[in-house]
Design a protein around this motif. Structure first.
Motif, short mmCIF file in Angstrom:
data_model
loop_
_atom_site.label_atom_id
_atom_site.label_comp_id
_atom_site.label_asym_id
_atom_site.label_seq_id
_atom_site.Cartn_x
_atom_site.Cartn_y
_atom_site.Cartn_z
N GLY A 215 -21.52 15.03 -23.97
CA GLY A 215 -21.52 13.95 -24.96
C GLY A 215 -20.99 12.73 -24.63
N ALA A 216 -19.98 12.92 -23.60
CA ALA A 216 -18.99 11.86 -23.03
C ALA A 216 -19.60 11.08 -21.86
N CYS A 217 -20.58 11.75 -21.15
CA CYS A 217 -21.06 10.88 -19.91
C CYS A 217 -22.54 10.71 -20.04
N ASP A 218 -22.95 9.63 -19.47
CA ASP A 218 -24.43 9.48 -19.46
C ASP A 218 -25.28 10.73 -18.62
N ALA A 219 -26.42 10.99 -18.96
CA ALA A 219 -27.04 12.20 -18.42
C ALA A 219 -27.12 12.16 -16.97
N ALA A 220 -27.38 10.57 -16.56
CA ALA A 220 -27.60 10.31 -15.01
C ALA A 220 -26.31 10.81 -14.30
N TYR A 221 -25.16 10.92 -14.82
CA TYR A 221 -23.98 10.95 -14.16
C TYR A 221 -23.63 12.48 -14.48
N VAL A 222 -24.28 13.44 -14.56
CA VAL A 222 -23.82 14.85 -15.21
C VAL A 222 -24.74 15.77 -14.19
N ALA A 223 -23.84 16.62 -13.48
CA ALA A 223 -24.40 17.64 -12.58
C ALA A 223 -23.86 18.86 -12.54
N LYS A 224 -24.19 19.87 -12.02
CA LYS A 224 -23.64 21.25 -11.84
C LYS A 224 -23.08 21.18 -10.31
N GLY A 225 -21.69 21.43 -10.02
CA GLY A 225 -21.32 21.36 -8.85
C GLY A 225 -21.88 22.61 -7.82
N GLU A 226 -22.09 22.10 -6.63
CA GLU A 226 -22.78 23.26 -5.81
C GLU A 226 -21.49 24.04 -5.34
N LEU A 227 -20.23 23.57 -5.04
CA LEU A 227 -19.43 24.38 -4.25
C LEU A 227 -18.59 25.04 -5.51
N SER A 228 -18.35 24.45 -6.52
CA SER A 228 -17.30 24.88 -7.62
C SER A 228 -17.98 25.36 -8.65
N GLY A 229 -19.34 25.13 -8.74
CA GLY A 229 -20.04 25.57 -10.03
C GLY A 229 -19.76 25.13 -11.29
N CYS A 230 -18.80 24.04 -11.31
CA CYS A 230 -18.42 23.35 -12.58
C CYS A 230 -19.60 22.40 -13.15
N LYS A 231 -19.58 22.10 -14.35
CA LYS A 231 -20.37 20.98 -14.91
C LYS A 231 -19.44 19.81 -14.74
N ILE A 232 -19.86 18.89 -14.17
CA ILE A 232 -19.33 17.83 -14.07
C ILE A 232 -19.85 16.32 -14.51
N GLY A 233 -19.20 15.59 -15.18
CA GLY A 233 -19.57 14.32 -15.76
C GLY A 233 -18.85 13.01 -15.15
N VAL A 234 -19.36 12.07 -14.96
CA VAL A 234 -18.33 10.93 -14.56
C VAL A 234 -18.79 9.62 -15.52
N LYS A 235 -18.04 8.81 -15.92
CA LYS A 235 -18.04 7.62 -16.81
C LYS A 235 -17.13 6.69 -16.17
N LYS A 236 -17.15 5.62 -16.85
CA LYS A 236 -16.16 4.70 -16.48
C LYS A 236 -14.75 4.74 -17.13
N ALA A 237 -13.69 4.52 -16.45
CA ALA A 237 -12.42 4.99 -17.07
C ALA A 237 -11.97 4.38 -18.16
N GLU A 238 -11.06 4.79 -18.95
CA GLU A 238 -10.77 3.98 -20.06
C GLU A 238 -9.36 3.33 -19.83
N GLY A 239 -9.25 2.24 -20.75
CA GLY A 239 -7.74 1.54 -20.60
C GLY A 239 -8.11 0.23 -19.76
#
Length: 371
Positions: free
Chosen positions: A294-318
Motif C-alpha cells: 500500500g505504501a510503495c509502488d509494486a515495481a519497487y516491492v520485492a522479497k529479500g533473497e537473503l533476509s526473507g523480508c518483504k521490502i518496499g522502497v519509495k521517495k522519502a518524506e519531508g
C-alpha cells in the motif's frame, strides 16, 4: 615477467608503469603456490587494484583520526555501542586468522582474508555507515568518539596484519599515525600485534549479519528505483520492511529509531539504528505485506533473497537537510543557522560554536545565472 620491470617500470611508463615492490610482494603472497602460478600484465594490474584498495582504506582510517587522541578521547569498551563491539570482535577474528595463516606460510589465505575484510566488512558496511557519525555529529559527540575509538584499533590492527606482506605500506601508515607522539621513532615491525587487538570477543554477530543481509536486499530494490529515476542517492528513499519471522522482527524493532532526526536519540543510542545502518532517510517496520504494497509502488516491492523480508522502497518524506542530506519533516523548524537544517545538525553547529568560540556564518547562496 621481469620482477625489476614490475617494480621500476619499463621504458614506456604508460604501458609499463612502475608498481613498486609492495605490488610485486602482494602478487607473490596472493597466489597459491601449491598449483600452477600464472602471471602477466593483466594479473599485475589486478593486483595493483587490490593494493590501491588497501591503501585507500588506510587513508580513510588515518584521515578520520586527525583530531583523535587515544589518551583523551578513547571510549571504554563497555560503553561502546553494539555495532562497534561487533566490529572489534570481527577485527580480532581477522587478525587471529591472518596470524595463523602466516605462521603456516599460507600467504594466499592471509592475503585473501585481509582483502575480504577491507572490502566486505569495512568499505561496504562499517566505514560506509560510519560517515554519518564522523562527518555529521558534533566533534565530541559520544557516537563520533566511539567510532574513532574503533577506527584507531582498526588502523593499528590493519598496519600490523599487512606488515609481513606489504612492509612499505605498513611502515608508511605507522610513520603517519595522526596521534603519534613527537620524537616517537618506533616501527610497525616492533612488538608484534598488541594483545588487546586479538582479544576482543565476538559480539552480536547474528544481529549484524542480519542487518547486513537486510541492507543487501534493500539495496537491490533501491537499485531498481534508482534506474527508474525515482530516487538518486539512498538517502532520497524510505524503506518499508515486513517479516513474519518473530526473531527477525524482534531485532528490527530493537533497531527502529525515532520518527525524526533528533539528538540525543530517544529510542536508540543513535548508532545501533536501522536508519543509519541502511543509510536511508526513513525505515518503517510494518505489520503486513499489504502495508508494504500500500505504501510503495509494486515495481519497487520485492522479497529479500537473503533476509526473507518483504521490502518496499519509495521517495522519502519531508525536506532534505542541507548538511547531512537526510530527509526529515522537521527540517527548517529550528532556524538557528538556516532554514534547511535538521535538529541534530542545528545542535552540531551550536556545539561547534561553543567549542571554538567562533560564530557560524550562514552562507548566502547565489542563484546560478540562467543560460
Amino acid at each position: 615477467v621481469n620482477p625489476l620491470q614490475v617494480i621500476e617500470g619499463g621504458n614506456n611508463k604508460k604501458l609499463e608503469p612502475a608498481y613498486g615492490a609492495d605490488v610485486l610482494r602482494l602478487w607473490v603472497a596472493s597466489v597459491d603456490y601449491a598449483g600452477d602460478v600464472r602471471v602477466g600484465n593483466n594479473i599485475i594490474k589486478q593486483t595493483f587494484e587490490s593494493y590501491r584498495k588497501l591503501r585507500n582504506t588506510a587513508r580513510y582510517l588515518i584521515g578520520n583520526l586527525a583530531d583523535y587522541d587515544p589518551s583523551e578521547n578513547a571510549v571504554p569498551y563497555e560503553d561502546l555501542p553494539s555495532m562497534d563491539k561487533w566490529m572489534l570482535g570481527t577485527l580480532s577474528q581477522v587478525l587471529n586468522e591472518v596470524d595463523d595463516a602466516l605462521s603456516k606460510y599460507q600467504f594466499s589465505r592471509a592475503t585473501n582474508e585481509v582483502l575480504r575484510f577491507a572490502t566486505a566488512d569495512l568499505s561496504n558496511f562499517y566505514l560506509d555507515v560510519a560517515k554519518d557519525r564522523l562527518y555529521i555529529s558534533a566533534v565530541d559527540d559520544a557516537r563520533r568518539r566511539s567510532c574513532q575509538t574503533v577506527i584507531h584499533a582498526l588502523l593499528e590492527g590493519f598496519a600490523k596484519s599487512v606488515a609481513p606482506i606489504l612492509p612499505h605500506m605498513a611502515e608508511d601508515i605507522w610513520q603517519n599515525l595522526p596521534y603519534r607522539a613527537e620524537g616517537d621513532d618506533s616501527s610497525v615491525f616492533e612488538g608484534g600485534i598488541p594483545k588487546e587487538l586479538v582479544s576482543y570477543p565476538e559480539f552480536d554477530a547474528e544481529r549484524w549479519n542480519l542487518v547486513r543481509d537486510v541492507r543487501t536486499d534493500v539495496n537491490q530494490v533501491l537499485e531498481v528505483a534508482r534506474q527508474d529515476k525515482l530516487v538518486g542517492a539512498s538517502l532520497d528513499a524510505a524503506a518499508y520492511i515486513y517479516t513474519s519471522d518473530e526473531n527477525i522482527r524482534k531485532v528490527l524493532d530493537e533497531l527502529d529509531g525515532d520518527e525524526s532526526l533528533i539528538t540525543p536519540s530517544v529510542k536508540t543510542n543513535g548508532v545501533d539504528e536501522l536508519r543509519t545502518a541502511l543509510m536511508m532517510s526513513q525505515v518503517k517496520i510494518v505489520d503486513s505485506e499489504e502495508e508494504v504494497a500500500g505504501a510503495c509502488d509494486a515495481a519497487y516491492v520485492a522479497k529479500g533473497e537473503l533476509s526473507g523480508c518483504k521490502i518496499g522502497v519509495k521517495k522519502a518524506e519531508g525536506t532534505k537537510c542541507g548538511r547531512c542530506w537526510f530527509y526529515d519533516r522537521e527540517v527548517g523548524t529550528h532556524n538557528n543557522y538556516g532554514t534547511d537544517l535538521c535538529q541534530r545538525c542545528d545542535d552540531a553547529i551550536a556545539s561547534w560554536e561553543e567549542e571554538t568560540g567562533t560564530k557560524f556564518e550562514t552562507p548566502v547562496l547565489e542563484e546560478a545565472p540562467v543560460a
